[in-house]
Design an enzyme around this catalytic site. Structure first.
Site, PDB file in Angstrom:
ATOM      1  N   SER A 139       0.847  -1.203   0.000  1.00  6.42           N
ATOM      2  CA  SER A 139       0.000   0.000   0.000  1.00  6.42           C
ATOM      3  C   SER A 139       0.874   1.241   0.000  1.00  6.42           C
ATOM      4  O   SER A 139       1.916   1.284   0.666  1.00  6.42           O
ATOM      5  CB  SER A 139      -0.900   0.025   1.239  1.00  6.42           C
ATOM      6  N   TYR A 152      -2.258  -1.354  10.106  1.00  7.82           N
ATOM      7  CA  TYR A 152      -2.324  -1.595   8.661  1.00  7.82           C
ATOM      8  C   TYR A 152      -1.007  -1.189   7.988  1.00  7.82           C
ATOM      9  O   TYR A 152      -0.421  -1.954   7.220  1.00  7.82           O
ATOM     10  CB  TYR A 152      -3.500  -0.816   8.065  1.00  7.82           C
TER      11      TYR A 152
END
Ligand SMILES: NC(=O)c1ccc[n+]([C@@H]2O[C@H](COP(=O)([O-])OP(=O)(O)OC[C@H]3O[C@@H](n4cnc5c(N)ncnc54)[C@H](O)[C@@H]3O)[C@@H](O)[C@H]2O)c1
Length: 251
Positions: A139, A152
Site C-alpha cells: 500500500s 495496517y
C-alpha cells in the site's frame, strides 16, 4: 505478454482487486487457482472457465490450509509460475492507545504472515522450475501514512521488507519478487478505513479521492494491469521493486 502457458495463484481472489486480476489472467489464457475465504464472486467465473479456473476456499492465516491449496494447484495444473498475494484487510482508523492486541495480530496475520505462508509453500515448486514471479500487494500508505492506520501501515511495511528479502534470496533461482503499492482504490475496502462515527461517503470523496493528484480513485483494472505485467517476461529484469499504482499519491 505470453501468459497462456503459465499457472497463477491469486489470493484474495473474490475481492475487489483480486477478482479483476483473476479475470484478466483468464482472458490471457493463464490457468488460475483462486483462493479466498469468500467464494461468492467467483462461482460465475467458474462456469465460464471450467478447465482454466480452480476455485479454492481457504483461510490464508491457517498454515495447513495454505499448504493444501498450493499442493492442490500443483497437482491440478502441474506447475506454479505466478503467486499474486492480493488478500488483505483494512483497519478502521483508530488511535494507537485504543488498538487491541487481538486486532493488531489479526491485521498482521492476514496482511503479512499470510504472504510468508504462501511464499513458503510456493517457492519449492518455483525453485524446481528455475523460474517464478511473486507479486505482493502492499500500500502507498507505507510511504504516505494516514493517522490511525497504525497496524495496517506496519503490516504492509513488513510485506515490502519481505518482498526485498525474498528478491535477493531467490534471484539465483530466477524467481522475481516485486510489490505493488496501490493508492486509494475503488473497492469495498476503501470504506473500511473510515474511523468509527465518520461518514463513509464523505471520507471517500473528501479524504481519499482528493488525495490523488491525478484526481480519480485507482481502479482494480489499473492494479491488475500491473500484476500481469510483473508476471510476464516483459518484466524479466524487475525484482525487489516497489511499484506505485497510485495516481501520484506517493509523491
Ligand atoms: N482498496 C484500497 O483502497 C487499497 C489501497 C491500498 C492497498 N490495498 C490492498 O489491496 C489488496 C486488495 O484489496 P481490495 O480493495 O480488493 O479489498 P477487498 O476487501 O475487496 O478484498 C480482499 C479479499 O481478501 C479476502 N481475505 C481476507 N482475509 C482472508 C483470509 N484470511 N483468507 C483468505 N482470504 C481472505 C477477502 O475475503 C476479500 O475477498 C489488499 O491487500 C489491500 O490491503 C487496497
Amino acid at each position: 505478454m505470453n501468459l497462456e502457458n503459465k499457472v497463477a495463484i491469486i489470493t484474495g481472489a473474490g475481492g475487489g482487486m483480486g477478482k479483476v486480476v483473476v479475470e484478466q489472467f483468464l482472458t490471457h489464457g493463464t490457468k488460475v487457482a483462486a483462493i479466498d475465504l469468500d467464494l461468492d464472486g467467483l462461482n460465475e467465473l467458474k462456469t465460464q472457465y471450467p478447465q482454466q479456473l480452480l476455485v479454492i476456499q481457504g483461510d490464508l492465516t491457517d498454515e495447513q490450509s495454505v499448504e493444501d491449496a498450493v499442493k492442490k494447484t500443483a497437482e491440478t495444473f502441474g506447475q506454479i509460475d505466478v503467486l499474486a498475494n492480493v488478500a488483505g484487510i483494512a483497519q478502521a482508523a483508530t488511535d494507537i492507545e485504543k488498538v487491541s492486541l487481538k486486532d493488531w495480530e489479526r491485521i498482521m496475520a492476514i496482511n503479512s504472515t499470510a504472504v510468508f505462508l504462501t511464499s513458503r509453500a510456493t517457492v519449492p515448486y518455483m525453485k524446481q522450475q528455475k523460474s517464478g514471479s511473486i507479486i505482493n500487494i502492499a500500500s502507498v500508505s507505507v510511504d504516505r501514512p494516514r493517522p490511525g492506520l497504525n497496524a495496517y501501515v506496519a503490516s504492509k511495511g513488513a510485506t515490502i521488507s519481505l518482498t526485498k528479502a525474498l528478491a535477493i534470496e531467490l534471484a539465483p533461482y530466477n524467481i522475481r519478487v516485486n510489490a505493488i503499492n496501490p493508492g486509494p482504490a475503488d473497492t469495498k475496502m476503501l470504506g473500511e478505513f473510515t474511523a468509527s462515527g465518520s461518514d463513509e461517503g464523505d471520507t471517500k470523496e473528501r479524504v481519499f479521492r482528493k488525495s490523488v493528484p491525478l484526481g480519480e480513485l485507482i481502479t482494480p483494472e489499473a492494479i491488475a494491469n500491473c500484476v500481469l505485467y510483473l508476471s510476464s517476461d516483459l518484466a524479466k529484469m524487475m525484482t525487489g521493486s516497489v511499484v506505485n499504482v497510485d495516481g501520484g499519491r506517493g509523491i
